[in-house]
Design a protein around this motif. Structure first.
Motif, PDB file in Angstrom:
ATOM      1  N   ALA A 121      34.843  25.776  26.619  1.00 32.84           N
ATOM      2  CA  ALA A 121      35.789  26.897  26.686  1.00 32.84           C
ATOM      3  C   ALA A 121      35.151  28.193  26.188  1.00 32.84           C
ATOM      4  CB  ALA A 121      37.043  26.579  25.882  1.00 32.84           C
ATOM      5  N   VAL A 122      34.423  28.129  25.084  1.00 36.66           N
ATOM      6  CA  VAL A 122      33.830  29.352  24.529  1.00 36.66           C
ATOM      7  C   VAL A 122      32.750  29.898  25.459  1.00 36.66           C
ATOM      8  CG1 VAL A 122      32.535  30.322  22.596  1.00 36.66           C
ATOM      9  CG2 VAL A 122      34.404  28.714  22.157  1.00 36.66           C
ATOM     10  N   ALA A 123      31.910  29.025  25.999  1.00 36.77           N
ATOM     11  CA  ALA A 123      30.863  29.476  26.918  1.00 36.77           C
ATOM     12  C   ALA A 123      31.471  30.144  28.146  1.00 36.77           C
ATOM     13  CB  ALA A 123      29.986  28.298  27.331  1.00 36.77           C
ATOM     14  N   ARG A 124      32.581  29.603  28.649  1.00 35.91           N
ATOM     15  CA  ARG A 124      33.235  30.189  29.815  1.00 35.91           C
ATOM     16  C   ARG A 124      33.774  31.587  29.491  1.00 35.91           C
ATOM     17  NH1 ARG A 124      35.900  25.908  31.454  1.00 35.91           N
ATOM     18  NH2 ARG A 124      37.765  26.281  30.210  1.00 35.91           N
ATOM     19  N   LEU A 125      34.349  31.751  28.322  1.00 35.18           N
ATOM     20  CA  LEU A 125      34.858  33.059  27.921  1.00 35.18           C
ATOM     21  C   LEU A 125      33.726  34.072  27.773  1.00 35.18           C
ATOM     22  CD1 LEU A 125      37.591  32.087  25.292  1.00 35.18           C
ATOM     23  CD2 LEU A 125      37.979  33.172  27.504  1.00 35.18           C
ATOM     24  N   VAL A 126      32.629  33.657  27.164  1.00 36.39           N
ATOM     25  CA  VAL A 126      31.483  34.561  27.002  1.00 36.39           C
ATOM     26  C   VAL A 126      30.946  34.986  28.365  1.00 36.39           C
ATOM     27  CG1 VAL A 126      29.093  34.711  26.194  1.00 36.39           C
ATOM     28  CG2 VAL A 126      30.850  33.730  24.708  1.00 36.39           C
ATOM     29  N   THR A 127      30.802  34.023  29.279  1.00 34.14           N
ATOM     30  CA  THR A 127      30.339  34.342  30.631  1.00 34.14           C
ATOM     31  C   THR A 127      31.278  35.328  31.308  1.00 34.14           C
ATOM     32  OG1 THR A 127      29.260  32.194  30.899  1.00 34.14           O
ATOM     33  CG2 THR A 127      29.841  33.375  32.913  1.00 34.14           C
ATOM     34  N   ALA A 128      32.584  35.090  31.179  1.00 36.74           N
ATOM     35  CA  ALA A 128      33.564  35.968  31.813  1.00 36.74           C
ATOM     36  C   ALA A 128      33.495  37.383  31.245  1.00 36.74           C
ATOM     37  CB  ALA A 128      34.967  35.385  31.646  1.00 36.74           C
ATOM     38  N   LEU A 129      33.419  37.514  29.932  1.00 41.24           N
ATOM     39  CA  LEU A 129      33.359  38.838  29.321  1.00 41.24           C
ATOM     40  C   LEU A 129      32.122  39.592  29.781  1.00 41.24           C
ATOM     41  CD1 LEU A 129      34.731  40.773  27.281  1.00 41.24           C
ATOM     42  CD2 LEU A 129      33.214  39.811  25.535  1.00 41.24           C
ATOM     43  N   ASP A 130      30.990  38.909  29.822  1.00 42.90           N
ATOM     44  CA  ASP A 130      29.753  39.553  30.230  1.00 42.90           C
ATOM     45  C   ASP A 130      29.774  39.945  31.709  1.00 42.90           C
ATOM     46  OD1 ASP A 130      28.934  39.177  27.654  1.00 42.90           O
ATOM     47  OD2 ASP A 130      27.498  37.583  28.096  1.00 42.90           O
ATOM     48  N   GLU A 131      30.285  39.074  32.555  1.00 41.44           N
ATOM     49  CA  GLU A 131      30.291  39.366  33.990  1.00 41.44           C
ATOM     50  C   GLU A 131      31.340  40.417  34.363  1.00 41.44           C
ATOM     51  OE1 GLU A 131      30.433  35.982  36.538  1.00 41.44           O
ATOM     52  OE2 GLU A 131      28.704  35.004  35.600  1.00 41.44           O
ATOM     53  N   LEU A 132      32.482  40.399  33.692  1.00 37.50           N
ATOM     54  CA  LEU A 132      33.549  41.336  34.029  1.00 37.50           C
ATOM     55  C   LEU A 132      33.315  42.716  33.422  1.00 37.50           C
ATOM     56  CD1 LEU A 132      36.616  38.963  33.538  1.00 37.50           C
ATOM     57  CD2 LEU A 132      35.639  39.713  35.723  1.00 37.50           C
ATOM     58  N   GLY A 133      32.640  42.779  32.281  1.00 36.89           N
ATOM     59  CA  GLY A 133      32.325  44.053  31.669  1.00 36.89           C
ATOM     60  C   GLY A 133      33.517  44.806  31.111  1.00 36.89           C
ATOM     61  N   CYS A 134      34.589  44.087  30.753  1.00 37.17           N
ATOM     62  CA  CYS A 134      35.792  44.734  30.231  1.00 37.17           C
ATOM     63  C   CYS A 134      35.834  44.634  28.708  1.00 37.17           C
ATOM     64  CB  CYS A 134      37.035  44.122  30.866  1.00 37.17           C
ATOM     65  SG  CYS A 134      37.149  42.329  30.725  1.00 37.17           S
ATOM     66  N   GLY A 135      36.948  45.060  28.124  1.00 38.38           N
ATOM     67  CA  GLY A 135      37.059  45.075  26.677  1.00 38.38           C
ATOM     68  C   GLY A 135      37.341  43.731  26.048  1.00 38.38           C
ATOM     69  N   GLU A 159      48.384  37.110  39.083  1.00 37.14           N
ATOM     70  CA  GLU A 159      47.684  37.989  40.031  1.00 37.14           C
ATOM     71  C   GLU A 159      46.226  38.098  39.599  1.00 37.14           C
ATOM     72  OE1 GLU A 159      47.846  42.556  41.843  1.00 37.14           O
ATOM     73  OE2 GLU A 159      49.290  41.907  40.319  1.00 37.14           O
ATOM     74  N   GLU A 160      45.325  37.717  40.485  1.00 35.50           N
ATOM     75  CA  GLU A 160      43.908  37.735  40.144  1.00 35.50           C
ATOM     76  C   GLU A 160      43.315  39.132  40.285  1.00 35.50           C
ATOM     77  OE1 GLU A 160      41.746  34.833  42.399  1.00 35.50           O
ATOM     78  OE2 GLU A 160      42.861  33.134  41.548  1.00 35.50           O
ATOM     79  N   TRP A 161      42.314  39.387  39.478  1.00 38.78           N
ATOM     80  CA  TRP A 161      41.476  40.560  39.675  1.00 38.78           C
ATOM     81  C   TRP A 161      40.520  40.261  40.835  1.00 38.78           C
ATOM     82  CZ3 TRP A 161      42.392  45.174  37.796  1.00 38.78           C
ATOM     83  CH2 TRP A 161      43.063  45.316  36.583  1.00 38.78           C
ATOM     84  N   THR A 162      40.443  41.167  41.797  1.00 37.17           N
ATOM     85  CA  THR A 162      39.518  40.985  42.910  1.00 37.17           C
ATOM     86  C   THR A 162      38.198  41.709  42.668  1.00 37.17           C
ATOM     87  OG1 THR A 162      40.533  42.861  44.053  1.00 37.17           O
ATOM     88  CG2 THR A 162      41.371  40.653  44.570  1.00 37.17           C
ATOM     89  N   GLY A 163      38.131  42.489  41.632  1.00 37.37           N
ATOM     90  CA  GLY A 163      36.910  43.169  41.203  1.00 37.37           C
ATOM     91  C   GLY A 163      36.935  43.261  39.693  1.00 37.37           C
ATOM     92  N   PRO A 164      36.058  44.034  39.089  1.00 39.11           N
ATOM     93  CA  PRO A 164      36.074  44.183  37.631  1.00 39.11           C
ATOM     94  C   PRO A 164      37.414  44.742  37.151  1.00 39.11           C
ATOM     95  CG  PRO A 164      34.059  45.089  38.571  1.00 39.11           C
ATOM     96  CD  PRO A 164      34.968  44.790  39.719  1.00 39.11           C
ATOM     97  N   PRO A 165      37.934  44.270  36.043  1.00 37.60           N
ATOM     98  CA  PRO A 165      39.180  44.821  35.508  1.00 37.60           C
ATOM     99  C   PRO A 165      39.029  46.312  35.204  1.00 37.60           C
ATOM    100  CG  PRO A 165      38.674  42.733  34.456  1.00 37.60           C
ATOM    101  CD  PRO A 165      37.473  43.103  35.261  1.00 37.60           C
ATOM    102  N   VAL A 166      40.095  47.051  35.441  1.00 35.12           N
ATOM    103  CA  VAL A 166      40.103  48.480  35.165  1.00 35.12           C
ATOM    104  C   VAL A 166      41.093  48.750  34.036  1.00 35.12           C
ATOM    105  CG1 VAL A 166      39.487  49.054  37.539  1.00 35.12           C
ATOM    106  CG2 VAL A 166      41.901  48.914  36.892  1.00 35.12           C
ATOM    107  N   PRO A 167      40.937  49.882  33.346  1.00 38.11           N
ATOM    108  CA  PRO A 167      41.897  50.207  32.283  1.00 38.11           C
ATOM    109  C   PRO A 167      43.321  50.292  32.822  1.00 38.11           C
ATOM    110  CG  PRO A 167      39.938  51.582  32.098  1.00 38.11           C
ATOM    111  CD  PRO A 167      39.818  50.834  33.395  1.00 38.11           C
TER     112      PRO A 167
END
Length: 292
Positions: A121-135, A159-167
């Motif tokens: 679970a933690v590795a998946r979250l780290v990967t997601a944060l790095d790939e998405l580039g959000c806060g 509702e899924e994000w289809t690209g990087p999350p925006v503010p």
């Protein structure tokens, strides 16, 4: 009889690393032991640190043999652990602000003391944060006692994000606020089952806020004010995590990550003094000065 447990020191712990896990706790030795056991079984994120800050009415939970054993397991597996006491109690937001100040890591995982994380679970979250580039990204917690309670009316808020999350500016009077309805009970688990994702894949989805397990880009959390708003709150409050996430969402965006590997232990809450919603106070005076 086990030997005394070394609590560690802030000076030794507070070093730059990829990730620290921040856990506030009070009167929950059994739950804390389970939470730490989940962290001890994580793979793919070597060397993350763990800070436990205890506000128990009696002895700190880490004096319990089961908790002490899991602390030793974490250290044995290469994870620095700092055990602290934060008394007198000044409220949930102050406690989280203190924990954040204990860390110099690039990412911080705010984890409640009643959440078990499945391996990976933690590795998946780290990967997601790095790939998405959000806060921040987070895993909403599953309540497995509700696994047979299917609520399809809540699924429409996924509702899924289809690209990087925006503010996003999310407020109670906006449709985005209703996204939180997919997180109670086992709603998100049912959404996940319907998607039938291939093994090893994940999805980012739009959120209003997430409770229990949230991974932040630490610099962006601090830039958004962190939990410094604690001085503007009475001690008896809740919703401090919501207030911090709304601030980061507005500046850097955020996302939920599915599948979630977080499971709620469903123990009785220790937050019994809920006179004020922290996010309501912060939103009412967003430009109030930060403490020096």
């Amino acid at each position: 009889m086990s030997r005394p447990l070394d609590a560690g020191t802030s000076e030794e712990f507070r070093r730059e690393r990829a990730l620290d896990v921040l856990i506030p706790t009070r009167n929950r030795p059994a739950e804390l032991a389970v939470t730490l056991s989940g962290l001890a079984a994580q793979e793919g994120v070597p060397g993350f640190g763990v800070v436990v800050s205890d506000q128990s009415d009696g002895e700190p939970a880490y004096r319990h043999p089961a908790v002490a054993t899991m602390v030793r397991v974490l250290r044995h597996r290469g994870h620095p652990v700092l055990l602290t006491r934060r008394l007198p109690r000044r409220g949930l937001a102050e406690h989280r602000a203190y924990l954040l100040g204990c860390s110099a890591a690039r990412r911080v995982l705010c984890l409640d003391d009643d959440v078990w994380l499945e391996p990976g679970a933690v590795a998946r979250l780290v990967t997601a944060l790095d790939e998405l580039g959000c806060g921040f990204v987070g895993n909403a917690v599953h309540g497995l006692s509700y696994v047979d309670d299917v609520r399809p009316e809540t699924h429409r808020h996924y509702e899924e994000w289809t690209g990087p999350p925006v503010p996003e500016t999310v407020r109670p009077d906006t449709p985005q606020w209703q996204r939180a309805s997919i997180h109670p009970a086992a709603n998100l688990l049912h959404v996940t089952e319907k998607l039938d994702l291939p093994p090893g894949t994940w999805r980012a989805y739009k959120i209003s806020w997430i409770g229990g397990c949230v991974l932040y880009d630490r610099a962006r959390l601090v830039e958004a004010g962190g939990f410094d708003f604690w001085r503007r709150l009475p001690r008896r409050h809740q919703g401090e995590d919501v207030a911090a996430q709304l601030a980061v969402l507005a500046r850097h965006g955020g996302a939920g990550v599915l599948p979630s590997g977080a499971y709620h232990l469903e123990s009785p809450t220790t937050v019994t003094e809920r006179d004020v919603e922290a996010w309501e106070v912060v939103l009412a005076a967003p430009d109030a000065p930060r403490p020096a």
